[in-house]
Design a protein around this motif. Sequence first.
Motif, PDB file in Angstrom:
ATOM      1  N   ILE A 147      -9.233 -16.478  -2.137  1.00  0.00           N
ATOM      2  CA  ILE A 147      -8.865 -15.184  -1.560  1.00  0.00           C
ATOM      3  C   ILE A 147      -8.320 -14.241  -2.626  1.00  0.00           C
ATOM      4  O   ILE A 147      -7.420 -14.601  -3.394  1.00  0.00           O
ATOM      5  CB  ILE A 147      -7.822 -15.374  -0.445  1.00  0.00           C
ATOM      6  CG1 ILE A 147      -8.408 -16.235   0.675  1.00  0.00           C
ATOM      7  CG2 ILE A 147      -7.352 -14.036   0.099  1.00  0.00           C
ATOM      8  CD1 ILE A 147      -7.405 -16.648   1.728  1.00  0.00           C
ATOM      9  N   LEU A 148      -8.859 -13.037  -2.647  1.00  0.00           N
ATOM     10  CA  LEU A 148      -8.392 -12.024  -3.589  1.00  0.00           C
ATOM     11  C   LEU A 148      -7.141 -11.348  -3.042  1.00  0.00           C
ATOM     12  O   LEU A 148      -6.949 -11.243  -1.817  1.00  0.00           O
ATOM     13  CB  LEU A 148      -9.479 -10.971  -3.842  1.00  0.00           C
ATOM     14  CG  LEU A 148     -10.580 -11.352  -4.833  1.00  0.00           C
ATOM     15  CD1 LEU A 148     -11.460 -12.472  -4.292  1.00  0.00           C
ATOM     16  CD2 LEU A 148     -11.451 -10.134  -5.161  1.00  0.00           C
ATOM     17  N   ARG A 149      -6.313 -10.871  -3.929  1.00  0.00           N
ATOM     18  CA  ARG A 149      -5.055 -10.228  -3.534  1.00  0.00           C
ATOM     19  C   ARG A 149      -5.328  -8.909  -2.827  1.00  0.00           C
ATOM     20  O   ARG A 149      -6.312  -8.221  -3.120  1.00  0.00           O
ATOM     21  CB  ARG A 149      -4.171  -9.969  -4.755  1.00  0.00           C
ATOM     22  CG  ARG A 149      -3.774 -11.228  -5.494  1.00  0.00           C
ATOM     23  CD  ARG A 149      -3.051 -10.903  -6.789  1.00  0.00           C
ATOM     24  NE  ARG A 149      -1.754 -10.293  -6.562  1.00  0.00           N
ATOM     25  CZ  ARG A 149      -1.350  -9.145  -7.121  1.00  0.00           C
ATOM     26  NH1 ARG A 149      -2.158  -8.484  -7.938  1.00  0.00           N
ATOM     27  NH2 ARG A 149      -0.153  -8.659  -6.891  1.00  0.00           N
ATOM     28  N   ILE A 150      -4.444  -8.529  -1.925  1.00  0.00           N
ATOM     29  CA  ILE A 150      -4.579  -7.241  -1.251  1.00  0.00           C
ATOM     30  C   ILE A 150      -4.206  -6.096  -2.188  1.00  0.00           C
ATOM     31  O   ILE A 150      -4.642  -4.965  -2.020  1.00  0.00           O
ATOM     32  CB  ILE A 150      -3.723  -7.182   0.038  1.00  0.00           C
ATOM     33  CG1 ILE A 150      -4.120  -5.942   0.853  1.00  0.00           C
ATOM     34  CG2 ILE A 150      -2.234  -7.208  -0.305  1.00  0.00           C
ATOM     35  CD1 ILE A 150      -3.475  -5.892   2.219  1.00  0.00           C
ATOM     36  N   ASN A 151      -3.427  -6.404  -3.219  1.00  0.00           N
ATOM     37  CA  ASN A 151      -3.028  -5.373  -4.185  1.00  0.00           C
ATOM     38  C   ASN A 151      -4.219  -4.954  -5.040  1.00  0.00           C
ATOM     39  O   ASN A 151      -4.948  -5.788  -5.568  1.00  0.00           O
ATOM     40  CB  ASN A 151      -1.914  -5.900  -5.091  1.00  0.00           C
ATOM     41  CG  ASN A 151      -0.692  -6.336  -4.306  1.00  0.00           C
ATOM     42  OD1 ASN A 151      -0.674  -7.402  -3.711  1.00  0.00           O
ATOM     43  ND2 ASN A 151       0.326  -5.508  -4.300  1.00  0.00           N
ATOM     44  N   ARG A 152      -4.417  -3.668  -5.181  1.00  0.00           N
ATOM     45  CA  ARG A 152      -5.489  -3.145  -6.005  1.00  0.00           C
ATOM     46  C   ARG A 152      -5.081  -3.121  -7.473  1.00  0.00           C
ATOM     47  O   ARG A 152      -3.907  -2.945  -7.804  1.00  0.00           O
ATOM     48  CB  ARG A 152      -5.862  -1.713  -5.586  1.00  0.00           C
ATOM     49  CG  ARG A 152      -6.426  -1.591  -4.189  1.00  0.00           C
ATOM     50  CD  ARG A 152      -6.730  -0.139  -3.831  1.00  0.00           C
ATOM     51  NE  ARG A 152      -7.754   0.405  -4.718  1.00  0.00           N
ATOM     52  CZ  ARG A 152      -7.561   1.391  -5.594  1.00  0.00           C
ATOM     53  NH1 ARG A 152      -6.353   1.943  -5.711  1.00  0.00           N
ATOM     54  NH2 ARG A 152      -8.554   1.833  -6.342  1.00  0.00           N
ATOM     55  N   ASP A 153      -6.056  -3.266  -8.367  1.00  0.00           N
ATOM     56  CA  ASP A 153      -5.824  -3.087  -9.793  1.00  0.00           C
ATOM     57  C   ASP A 153      -6.014  -1.599 -10.088  1.00  0.00           C
ATOM     58  O   ASP A 153      -7.128  -1.094 -10.123  1.00  0.00           O
ATOM     59  CB  ASP A 153      -6.816  -3.915 -10.601  1.00  0.00           C
ATOM     60  CG  ASP A 153      -6.550  -3.853 -12.106  1.00  0.00           C
ATOM     61  OD1 ASP A 153      -5.670  -3.052 -12.524  1.00  0.00           O
ATOM     62  OD2 ASP A 153      -7.220  -4.577 -12.861  1.00  0.00           O
ATOM     63  N   ILE A 154      -4.909  -0.892 -10.264  1.00  0.00           N
ATOM     64  CA  ILE A 154      -4.972   0.567 -10.408  1.00  0.00           C
ATOM     65  C   ILE A 154      -4.814   1.021 -11.857  1.00  0.00           C
ATOM     66  O   ILE A 154      -4.714   2.218 -12.124  1.00  0.00           O
ATOM     67  CB  ILE A 154      -3.887   1.244  -9.533  1.00  0.00           C
ATOM     68  CG1 ILE A 154      -2.485   0.774  -9.956  1.00  0.00           C
ATOM     69  CG2 ILE A 154      -4.129   0.939  -8.056  1.00  0.00           C
ATOM     70  CD1 ILE A 154      -1.352   1.472  -9.222  1.00  0.00           C
ATOM     71  N   ARG A 155      -4.834   0.085 -12.790  1.00  0.00           N
ATOM     72  CA  ARG A 155      -4.582   0.431 -14.191  1.00  0.00           C
ATOM     73  C   ARG A 155      -5.572   1.455 -14.727  1.00  0.00           C
ATOM     74  O   ARG A 155      -5.201   2.355 -15.477  1.00  0.00           O
ATOM     75  CB  ARG A 155      -4.620  -0.832 -15.059  1.00  0.00           C
ATOM     76  CG  ARG A 155      -3.463  -1.795 -14.824  1.00  0.00           C
ATOM     77  CD  ARG A 155      -3.675  -3.068 -15.602  1.00  0.00           C
ATOM     78  NE  ARG A 155      -4.882  -3.777 -15.180  1.00  0.00           N
ATOM     79  CZ  ARG A 155      -5.378  -4.837 -15.813  1.00  0.00           C
ATOM     80  NH1 ARG A 155      -4.775  -5.296 -16.904  1.00  0.00           N
ATOM     81  NH2 ARG A 155      -6.462  -5.441 -15.357  1.00  0.00           N
ATOM     82  N   PHE A 156      -6.843   1.312 -14.348  1.00  0.00           N
ATOM     83  CA  PHE A 156      -7.873   2.198 -14.897  1.00  0.00           C
ATOM     84  C   PHE A 156      -8.540   3.033 -13.796  1.00  0.00           C
ATOM     85  O   PHE A 156      -9.663   3.504 -13.971  1.00  0.00           O
ATOM     86  CB  PHE A 156      -8.931   1.369 -15.635  1.00  0.00           C
ATOM     87  CG  PHE A 156      -8.346   0.431 -16.650  1.00  0.00           C
ATOM     88  CD1 PHE A 156      -7.826   0.913 -17.847  1.00  0.00           C
ATOM     89  CD2 PHE A 156      -8.286  -0.928 -16.408  1.00  0.00           C
ATOM     90  CE1 PHE A 156      -7.269   0.052 -18.784  1.00  0.00           C
ATOM     91  CE2 PHE A 156      -7.740  -1.796 -17.338  1.00  0.00           C
ATOM     92  CZ  PHE A 156      -7.226  -1.305 -18.535  1.00  0.00           C
ATOM     93  N   SER A 157      -7.844   3.202 -12.690  1.00  0.00           N
ATOM     94  CA  SER A 157      -8.406   3.934 -11.560  1.00  0.00           C
ATOM     95  C   SER A 157      -7.663   5.247 -11.321  1.00  0.00           C
ATOM     96  O   SER A 157      -6.433   5.314 -11.439  1.00  0.00           O
ATOM     97  CB  SER A 157      -8.342   3.076 -10.297  1.00  0.00           C
ATOM     98  OG  SER A 157      -8.759   3.790  -9.172  1.00  0.00           O
TER      99      SER A 157
END
Length: 222
Positions: free
Chosen positions: A65-75
């Motif tokens: 299962i992937l985390r619900i938190n988004r990776d926003i570093r490059f978004s």
Amino acid sequence: MSYFTEDYTAFFKELAGNNHKDWFHQHKKRYEASVKNPFQAFVGRLIEEIARYDKALHIEAKDCILRINRDIRFSKDKSPYNLHCTAFVSYGGRKDKSIPGIFLRFSPEMVGIMGGCFAPSKEQLHKIRTAIGSDVKGFRALIENKDFVKDFGEIRGEKIKRIPKEFQAAFEKEPLIANKQFYFMSEREPELITREDLLEEMMGYWQKMRPLNNFLINAIQS
């Protein structure tokens, strides 16, 4: 049995309009009760069912299962949370998407069911192309199977523009040699999430993708 209530999709619909940490933390118990725990239970049950047919699958739901938190570093979009739950059930789980398996995304808009090889390494890609070139007829039989075509349509993926010399002859027979990924997908109505036959439906998709997934697994592990 039903794994999810209507609050699963309702939670994400509300999160879409309140995608910030304060709202999420205020509703964390609801998230755990209606989203996180049911999704983990369902993925765990799906793993158990797949393992009845694939004895080599030794993985836990938490590893898929992937985390619900988004990776926003490059978004540019700094919204902290995804608006869906996702899981990658395969030998490698969420940490290795190069290994074919069944990838699920449950959102208020749709149920996404995907399979195949998403991110093969250069070496794995070479092995897949070699396997296809060595058995074009067999590969074609898999991707043209009527049940596969009905549910998944066609193989997707980016393509290279210059075909390596060693694969040019095979490319003439099978254009998919040019692919950099080999994945396929289907979408279903979101109402499926709360249905009692959800597990049976997902197993049906797994069975239909299994022959092609096995072809790709055998190729990259050769």
